[in-house]
Write a protein that holds these residues in place. Structure first.
Motif, short mmCIF file in Angstrom:
data_model
loop_
_atom_site.label_atom_id
_atom_site.label_comp_id
_atom_site.label_asym_id
_atom_site.label_seq_id
_atom_site.Cartn_x
_atom_site.Cartn_y
_atom_site.Cartn_z
N LEU A 78 0.83 -1.32 -0.02
CA LEU A 78 -0.08 -0.02 0.02
C LEU A 78 0.94 1.35 0.09
O LEU A 78 0.84 2.22 -0.71
CB LEU A 78 -1.08 0.18 1.13
CG LEU A 78 -1.93 1.04 1.16
CD1 LEU A 78 -2.88 1.16 -0.16
CD2 LEU A 78 -2.96 1.07 2.40
N ASP A 79 1.99 1.29 0.87
CA ASP A 79 2.68 2.47 1.04
C ASP A 79 3.51 2.77 -0.50
O ASP A 79 3.29 3.98 -0.84
CB ASP A 79 3.68 2.50 2.02
CG ASP A 79 2.95 2.51 3.53
OD1 ASP A 79 1.89 3.01 3.59
OD2 ASP A 79 3.45 1.98 4.36
N GLU A 80 4.03 1.56 -0.88
CA GLU A 80 4.90 1.83 -2.10
C GLU A 80 3.99 2.18 -3.59
O GLU A 80 4.06 3.23 -4.05
CB GLU A 80 5.33 0.53 -2.72
CG GLU A 80 6.38 0.01 -1.50
CD GLU A 80 6.64 -1.65 -1.76
OE1 GLU A 80 6.39 -2.00 -2.90
OE2 GLU A 80 6.53 -2.18 -0.87
N VAL A 81 2.57 1.45 -3.49
CA VAL A 81 1.62 2.09 -4.49
C VAL A 81 1.32 3.65 -4.27
O VAL A 81 1.35 4.45 -5.01
CB VAL A 81 0.60 1.29 -4.70
CG1 VAL A 81 -0.55 1.67 -5.63
CG2 VAL A 81 0.98 -0.16 -4.96
N GLY A 82 1.11 4.02 -3.06
CA GLY A 82 0.89 5.23 -2.85
C GLY A 82 1.54 6.50 -3.01
O GLY A 82 1.43 7.34 -3.68
N GLU A 83 3.09 6.03 -2.83
CA GLU A 83 4.11 6.85 -3.20
C GLU A 83 4.18 7.12 -4.60
O GLU A 83 4.28 8.17 -5.26
CB GLU A 83 5.16 6.34 -2.73
CG GLU A 83 5.57 6.48 -1.26
CD GLU A 83 6.81 5.95 -0.61
OE1 GLU A 83 7.75 5.90 -1.32
OE2 GLU A 83 6.77 5.55 0.51
N ALA A 84 3.89 5.66 -5.49
CA ALA A 84 4.08 5.86 -7.01
C ALA A 84 2.87 6.61 -7.45
O ALA A 84 3.10 7.36 -8.67
CB ALA A 84 3.82 4.69 -7.34
N LEU A 85 1.47 6.70 -6.83
CA LEU A 85 0.67 7.58 -7.35
C LEU A 85 0.92 9.07 -7.25
O LEU A 85 0.32 10.10 -8.16
CB LEU A 85 -0.63 7.29 -6.50
CG LEU A 85 -1.14 6.10 -6.53
CD1 LEU A 85 -2.63 5.89 -5.51
CD2 LEU A 85 -1.66 5.56 -8.02
N SER A 86 1.91 9.52 -6.35
CA SER A 86 2.05 10.93 -6.43
C SER A 86 2.93 11.40 -7.64
O SER A 86 3.09 12.52 -7.84
CB SER A 86 3.00 11.20 -5.01
OG SER A 86 4.18 10.30 -5.28
N ALA A 87 3.40 10.48 -8.29
CA ALA A 87 4.20 10.73 -9.55
C ALA A 87 3.35 10.99 -10.84
O ALA A 87 3.77 11.29 -11.86
CB ALA A 87 5.34 9.95 -9.86
N VAL A 88 1.93 10.69 -10.61
CA VAL A 88 0.90 10.66 -11.71
C VAL A 88 0.58 12.05 -11.53
O VAL A 88 -0.59 12.12 -10.66
CB VAL A 88 0.04 9.56 -11.73
CG1 VAL A 88 -1.02 9.49 -12.99
CG2 VAL A 88 0.79 8.56 -11.94
N ILE A 123 -2.47 0.74 -13.94
CA ILE A 123 -2.27 -0.90 -13.84
C ILE A 123 -0.69 -1.40 -14.05
O ILE A 123 -0.70 -2.62 -13.39
CB ILE A 123 -3.20 -1.40 -14.97
CG1 ILE A 123 -4.53 -1.08 -14.74
CG2 ILE A 123 -3.15 -2.89 -15.07
CD1 ILE A 123 -5.81 -1.33 -16.04
N GLN A 124 -0.11 -0.62 -14.67
CA GLN A 124 1.22 -1.03 -14.88
C GLN A 124 2.23 -0.83 -13.57
O GLN A 124 3.33 -1.64 -13.29
CB GLN A 124 2.19 -0.25 -15.90
CG GLN A 124 1.42 -0.53 -17.25
CD GLN A 124 1.31 -2.15 -17.72
OE1 GLN A 124 2.15 -2.62 -17.63
NE2 GLN A 124 0.13 -2.36 -18.13
N LEU A 125 1.83 0.00 -12.35
CA LEU A 125 2.42 0.23 -11.34
C LEU A 125 2.67 -1.14 -10.45
O LEU A 125 1.65 -2.09 -10.21
CB LEU A 125 1.58 1.20 -10.32
CG LEU A 125 1.51 2.45 -10.78
CD1 LEU A 125 0.73 3.30 -9.84
CD2 LEU A 125 3.09 3.15 -11.00
N PRO A 126 3.77 -1.44 -10.02
CA PRO A 126 3.91 -2.78 -9.07
C PRO A 126 3.27 -2.83 -8.00
O PRO A 126 3.20 -1.74 -7.26
CB PRO A 126 5.70 -2.51 -8.66
CG PRO A 126 6.15 -1.87 -10.04
CD PRO A 126 5.03 -0.88 -10.38
N GLY A 127 2.69 -3.71 -7.76
CA GLY A 127 1.60 -3.88 -6.58
C GLY A 127 0.08 -3.63 -6.84
O GLY A 127 -0.75 -3.89 -5.84
N VAL A 128 0.00 -3.09 -7.98
CA VAL A 128 -1.53 -2.92 -8.34
C VAL A 128 -2.08 -4.07 -9.11
O VAL A 128 -1.75 -4.68 -9.87
CB VAL A 128 -1.87 -1.74 -9.39
CG1 VAL A 128 -3.08 -1.55 -9.86
CG2 VAL A 128 -1.35 -0.23 -8.84
#
Length: 160
Positions: A78-88, A123-128
């Protein structure tokens, strides 16, 4: 934090007339400038006032499509995906939630094709694991806090 009637009046003015000076707020409220500034400082320290910047319109910025995208995440990511979302950049808000999914995002796009591109990026984000999208058709109640501020102020006054 409990707000009193003066706090409520201050917050109402700040919401309704955000470009007014502290001096003018004090004049309109009939209080000393120092008193007003102390109240505003206290409301900021307590986290009641979180910013004073302009509210922007994604639609006016060329992104009129609004969608809510639920994202299901692999456990422990969850934390990793949450951080990745901030780049979108098209994600303007994201919340971890209970219920159907792990994250709820508010996404804006130029058009439906652009929205699809953003979803494909998610969908391509690791962990999604998967996404589910709901399109907003029309805003029925715009973002607002004044009714809540007034309710909290009334409750505080009634408690005294």
């Amino acid at each position: 934090m409990a707000v009193d009637s003066l706090d409520t009046r201050i917050l109402r003015l700040m919401i309704e007339q955000p470009r007014t000076s502290v001096r003018e707020y004090a004049r309109l409220l009939g209080v000393a400038r120092g008193t007003l500034q102390a109240r505003i400082d206290r409301l900021e320290r307590a986290g009641v006032i979180t910013g004073t910047g302009p509210r922007l319109s994604p639609s006016a910025l060329g992104h009129p499509v609004l969608a809510f995208v639920h994202i299901e995440v692999t456990q422990g990511h969850l934390d990793e995906v949450g951080e990745a979302l901030s780049a979108v950049p098209e994600i303007i808000e994201a919340f971890s939630i209970t219920g159907g999914g792990d994250l709820l995002t508010r996404v804006v796009a130029r058009d439906n094709g652009h929205l699809e591109d953003v979803i494909q990026q998610l969908i391509q984000l690791p962990g999604v694991v998967r996404t589910r999208t709901e399109m907003a058709l029309r805003e029925r109640v715009p973002y607002r806090l004044l009714p809540l501020v007034e309710s909290v102020g009334r409750d505080a006054s009634a408690a005294r």
